[in-house]
Scaffold this motif. Structure first.
Motif, PDB file in Angstrom:
ATOM      1  N   GLU A 191      -0.606   4.706 -11.690  1.00 36.01           N
ATOM      2  CA  GLU A 191      -1.890   5.032 -12.311  1.00 36.01           C
ATOM      3  C   GLU A 191      -1.838   6.328 -13.123  1.00 36.01           C
ATOM      4  O   GLU A 191      -2.471   6.426 -14.171  1.00 36.01           O
ATOM      5  N   LYS A 240       1.617   5.554  -6.997  1.00 35.67           N
ATOM      6  CA  LYS A 240       0.489   5.668  -7.917  1.00 35.67           C
ATOM      7  C   LYS A 240       0.665   6.803  -8.918  1.00 35.67           C
ATOM      8  O   LYS A 240       0.019   6.811  -9.967  1.00 35.67           O
ATOM      9  N   THR A 256       0.819  -1.203   0.000  1.00 33.32           N
ATOM     10  CA  THR A 256       0.000   0.000   0.000  1.00 33.32           C
ATOM     11  C   THR A 256       0.855   1.255   0.000  1.00 33.32           C
ATOM     12  O   THR A 256       0.352   2.343  -0.201  1.00 33.32           O
ATOM     13  N   SER A 264       8.769  -3.139 -10.605  1.00 26.29           N
ATOM     14  CA  SER A 264       8.431  -2.616  -9.281  1.00 26.29           C
ATOM     15  C   SER A 264       9.527  -1.772  -8.659  1.00 26.29           C
ATOM     16  O   SER A 264       9.642  -1.697  -7.435  1.00 26.29           O
ATOM     17  N   THR A 317       4.511   3.308  -1.328  1.00 25.67           N
ATOM     18  CA  THR A 317       5.347   3.387  -2.521  1.00 25.67           C
ATOM     19  C   THR A 317       6.718   2.813  -2.244  1.00 25.67           C
ATOM     20  O   THR A 317       7.168   2.737  -1.107  1.00 25.67           O
ATOM     21  N   CYS A 356       3.421  -1.862 -11.622  1.00 32.17           N
ATOM     22  CA  CYS A 356       2.041  -2.345 -11.571  1.00 32.17           C
ATOM     23  C   CYS A 356       1.109  -1.464 -10.756  1.00 32.17           C
ATOM     24  O   CYS A 356      -0.122  -1.617 -10.819  1.00 32.17           O
ATOM     25  N   TYR A 357       1.631  -0.505  -9.957  1.00 28.43           N
ATOM     26  CA  TYR A 357       0.762   0.352  -9.153  1.00 28.43           C
ATOM     27  C   TYR A 357       0.652   1.765  -9.723  1.00 28.43           C
ATOM     28  O   TYR A 357      -0.125   2.571  -9.225  1.00 28.43           O
ATOM     29  N   LEU A 414       6.736   1.885  -6.648  1.00 24.74           N
ATOM     30  CA  LEU A 414       5.457   1.293  -6.269  1.00 24.74           C
ATOM     31  C   LEU A 414       4.378   2.339  -6.021  1.00 24.74           C
ATOM     32  O   LEU A 414       3.305   2.014  -5.512  1.00 24.74           O
ATOM     33  N   ARG A 446      -2.265  -0.090 -15.133  1.00 25.50           N
ATOM     34  CA  ARG A 446      -3.173   0.920 -14.560  1.00 25.50           C
ATOM     35  C   ARG A 446      -2.867   2.336 -15.045  1.00 25.50           C
ATOM     36  O   ARG A 446      -3.524   3.284 -14.645  1.00 25.50           O
TER      37      ARG A 446
END
Length: 851
Positions: free
Chosen positions: A782, A758, A727, A753, A729, A779-780, A756, A804
């Motif tokens: 956005e 958003k 959850t 990764s 970074t 992968c996180y 990490l 994402r």
């Protein structure tokens, strides 16, 4: 070439005298005398080099100068080697009272070297007195045209550094005819052969057809394989498996020959394919490969390029070979002018005198494209005046008259016109096997280790070497096979005829020799560099003259051979399987370059600490564990490559100091890594590659990287451990905030990764030098906001499997310099947005598999 050999020795002597490697006054005085005589002799060598092809007496004089330079180097290096051995054993003069024989040994060694140097002095006297007899003039190194050629060529490289299209002339009709046969030639699988003499453009034509958009759309599977005279079916099949099946080295190593054939055949059976087999020489090569290419009656094609019509007919009697013709006068002139005046509209801005001289020059080439291209490259380095072009015309002695052997005269002319510092760089390429794709990075490091690259102010030698390579490309002496994302040369190839020229001239100068394991030929007694191809020869000869030893395609152990070459400066063992390396490698005190890549070596001996001259060490694709601490004491180290296949945890001691280290790749970061008071002491890096648990040393890594003001390339790949809280970074803040302030960063790869969070923001004015950015498996992530004025030099962007990601609010619009975008496994709406922008020819959009 002798001019460069002597200049290299003079520089070496000066360095060793300065470092007091030659410490005894009597030896020192004698060598200083030789240094002075060689400097005087050097003034005459440029004139002599130019005359030697036409005058046997001058050729012998140049050979005498070269040999005496080599012999002087042998005496000095052997003496330093012996003294180093005595120091290693603790047998120093201070112990004379306890060990009186030590003083006797040292006295004996000095007496021996004094005798050798006295003989060399007598030879130098004879050589000097014979010079005037042969009419060799003192014109010095800065001979006519050389400095202009270098400045002119460097300017052209800066103006037109990365031409993406080859200069294609006279092949339009050929492309149309063959393209039609490839796409509309019926459903039966057929072999379409392009035949003709060397240098005619067979590969160029095949490449243009293979790369055409119509062909790419028509076929499901496309692959290109180089075959060559030195054909090895195992390598060809492995290459096809990589390109067709996408298999990696680990998978290929497990497969037998028949397994590869079966896998390829099964895969191709379901697809319409086009395969190019370039430069095929023998019918047996087709016999070995044809079972791989099934006939599913779906219009699959195989393209041959070959010099031999009987090979073409044998492969497919029902498919007539396509014979490529020589260029006519008009096309020949167009090609010459394109090469002589690169980057502009050559035909519309020609000097009035150039058309007539150009016609006469291309007439000498007989329509052979290779000869025209090489001569055009030569002219591009000359001042565009009537007198300079006339000299070139008068230097071409022969018309080709369809005889490819006479092309050598034109190639020799271009070789002779090379600046003195480029000649050894070109000849060195002859060490590599035929049709070998040579990694530019490796070649440049080898040139530096050999001493070919001359210092240019404070500029790093690798940058100077890069200029040398671009000069050879500009003169059409080598061809870029691929380029990096930032436009720099990644790999090169050299035409067969140019390779033959390099080997021929190199052997004349005792510069190098090549020995094949399947041949009984003996190598040259005085050769300075030795390449061993395709197996260890049954008999080898000890030689104090060999300075460089390179192995290619060797499967048997080589340990005992290494003991026979005590004065090596270069040792390339790439691909030679060896679990252990003998501690005697520590005796190679002159070693500057050591390549252990793909040897799967498990341990390095502590004696490596004796290699105090080592500049480059490659341990990639090895299993070395642990990394000896003595590596961190090697003050001359500039480039170190660790293995990315094994977690090489590198922990330099607190007192580690490698002030010259520029490249550090493959570093694994784990819980026990020393970043603070360890890695962070390496402050002059230009290229850095990290992988592992980066988050465990987040703060220390950030601080270290942000302080690397000279950093040009950064690669980071992290892994998520089971204890990581996803959850939060990977870094407390967006990494771009600080990274974009690095003033020299040109390449940035954030993978697996390594971040990490958003959201990322590219600020206005940030990443001012960045040319290539890769985001992979973040992968996180956005949102990515790109402000106007950000990344103002970005040319290439790759976004792979960032599922994402959305770019807001302006999308990619602010990236005005972007010319190439690659997407892999991205969301559908992201893809549509990119395609919409592509409609304005803003960038080239490609879809790729995850990397």
């Amino acid at each position: 070439m002798a001019e460069f050999i002597v200049s290299l020795l003079i520089e070496k002597i000066a360095t060793q005298l300065m470092e007091e490697a030659i410490s005894f006054s009597t030896v020192r005085n004698q060598i200083e005398w030789i240094e002075g005589e060689l400097k005087r002799m050097q003034c005459f060598l440029k004139d002599a080099d130019a005359q030697q092809d036409s005058d046997e007496r001058v050729r012998n004089w140049v050979a005498d100068v070269r040999d005496v330079a080599y012999d002087t180097e042998d005496v000095i290096d052997s003496y330093i080697f012996k003294m180093a051995q005595k120091r290693e054993k603790g047998l120093i003069r201070a112990l004379f009272k306890r060990y009186p024989f030590v003083f006797f040994d040292e006295f004996s060694a000095r007496r021996k070297v004094n005798k050798q140097i006295s003989r060399i002095k007598m030879r130098i006297h004879d050589i000097s007195s014979s010079r005037s007899t042969y009419g060799v003039k003192n014109i010095g190194r800065d001979g006519e045209g050389t400095s202009f050629a270098v400045d002119c060529l460097r300017e052209k490289r800066r103006s037109y550094p990365h031409t993406s299209e080859e200069d294609i002339v006279g092949l339009g009709e050929d492309m149309m005819i063959l393209g039609n046969r490839v796409i509309h030639g019926g459903l039966q699988r057929s072999v379409i052969s392009i035949i003709g003499m060397a240098g005619l453009g067979k590969t160029t034509l095949a490449k243009k057809i293979y790369q055409s958009s119509d062909v790419k759309k028509h076929f499901d599977c496309c692959a290109w394989a180089y075959v060559s005279q030195e054909y090895r079916k195992w390598e060809i099949l492995q290459d096809l498996c990589k390109k067709v099946l996408g298999l990696g080295k680990a998978d290929l190593d497990k497969m037998h020959l028949e397994d590869m054939k079966e896998e390829l055949s099964n895969f191709l059976q379901e697809r319409r394919f086009i395969i190019v087999l370039d430069d095929i020489w023998e019918k047996e090569a087709w016999d070995d490969l044809k079972a791989v290419f099934p006939d599913a009656k779906n219009g699959s094609r195989i393209i041959f390029t070959t010099r031999f019509k009987d090979v073409a007919v044998y492969a497919d009697p029902g498919s007539p070979p396509y014979e490529l013709c020589l260029l006519n006068e008009e096309d020949s002139c167009e090609l010459l002018f394109k090469k002589a005046f690169p980057g502009g509209n050559a035909m519309s801005s020609l000097p009035p005198w150039s058309r007539e001289l150009g016609k006469q020059i291309v007439k000498k080439c007989g329509g052979l494209p290779l000869a025209i291209v090489v001569l055009g490259g030569l002219l591009s380095s000359k001042e565009a005046t009537y007198s300079e072009w006339l000299k070139v015309l008068q230097s071409v002695q022969w018309q080709l008259n369809l005889n490819p052997a006479k092309c050598m005269d034109i190639l020799k002319l271009s070789y002779q016109d090379l600046p003195y510092y480029l000649k050894p760089c070109f000849l060195y390429i002859g060490l590599f096997p035929e049709d070998f794709e040579i990694a530019a990075r490796k070649l440049m490091l080898l040139w530096v280790a050999e001493g070919f690259v001359q210092p240019r102010g404070i500029e790093p030698l690798q940058d100077v070497a890069e200029d040398y390579l671009e000069e050879l490309v500009g003169r059409s002496m080598v061809e870029p096979a691929s380029r990096k994302s930032n436009g720099k040369i990644k790999t090169i190839r050299v035409h067969d005829l140019l390779r033959e020229l390099a080997i021929s001239k190199a052997k004349e100068d005792q510069f190098l020799d090549i020995v094949r394991g399947d041949s009984n030929a003996r190598f040259l007694a005085k050769a300075r560099r030795l390449a061993i191809h395709f197996g260890i020869p049954s008999q080898t000869r000890k030689s104090s003259r060999v300075r460089s030893l390179l192995f290619f395609d060797i499967s048997e152990p080589v340990g005992s051979i290494l003991e026979e070459y005590k004065l090596l400066q270069v040792l390339d063992l790439e691909g030679v399987y060896m679990a252990l390396i003998d501690s005697s490698i520590g005796n190679l005190i002159h070693l500057r370059y050591l390549d252990l890549r793909k040897t799967w070596l498990k341990k390095l001996p502590s004696s490596m600490g004796n290699l105090f001259n080592l500049q480059s060490l490659d341990l990639s694709s090895t299993l070395v564990d642990p990394i000896p601490l003595v590596i961190w004491k090697m003050q001359q180290l500039k480039h170190v490559y660790f293995s990315e296949f094994r977690e090489m945890v590198v922990n330099p001691p607190a007192d580690a100091s490698l002030p010259n280290l520029q490249t550090l790749l493959g570093i694994c970061i784990c819980e026990t890594s020393y970043v603070e008071q360890g890695l962070d002491k390496l402050s002059n890096l230009r290229e850095l590659g990290l992988h592992g648990d980066l988050i465990l040393h987040e703060e220390a890594l950030c601080k270290w990287i942000y302080n690397l003001k000279g950093l040009q390339c950064l690669k980071m790949q992290s892994r998520i451990t089971h204890t990581l809280d996803v959850t939060r970074t990977g870094y407390d803040e967006d990494p771009l905030k600080e990274l974009e302030k690095l003033p020299n960063l040109r390449v940035l790869k954030l993978k697996q990764s390594s971040y990490l969070g958003k959201e990322m923001v590219s600020s206005s004015g940030g990443f001012s030098q960045l040319q290539f950015l890769k985001l992979s498996n973040l992968c996180y992530l956005e949102r990515w906001r790109i402000e106007e004025g950000a990344m103002c030099n970005l040319r290439r962007l790759e976004i792979i499997e960032c599922m994402r990601l959305k770019i807001v609010p302006s999308g990619l619009w602010p990236l005005t310099t972007l010319s190439n975008l690659k997407l892999g496994y991205m969301p559908f709406d992201f893809d549509l947005m990119a395609q919409d922008r592509r409609g304005e020819n803003w960038y080239k959009l490609e879809h790729v598999l995850p990397m």
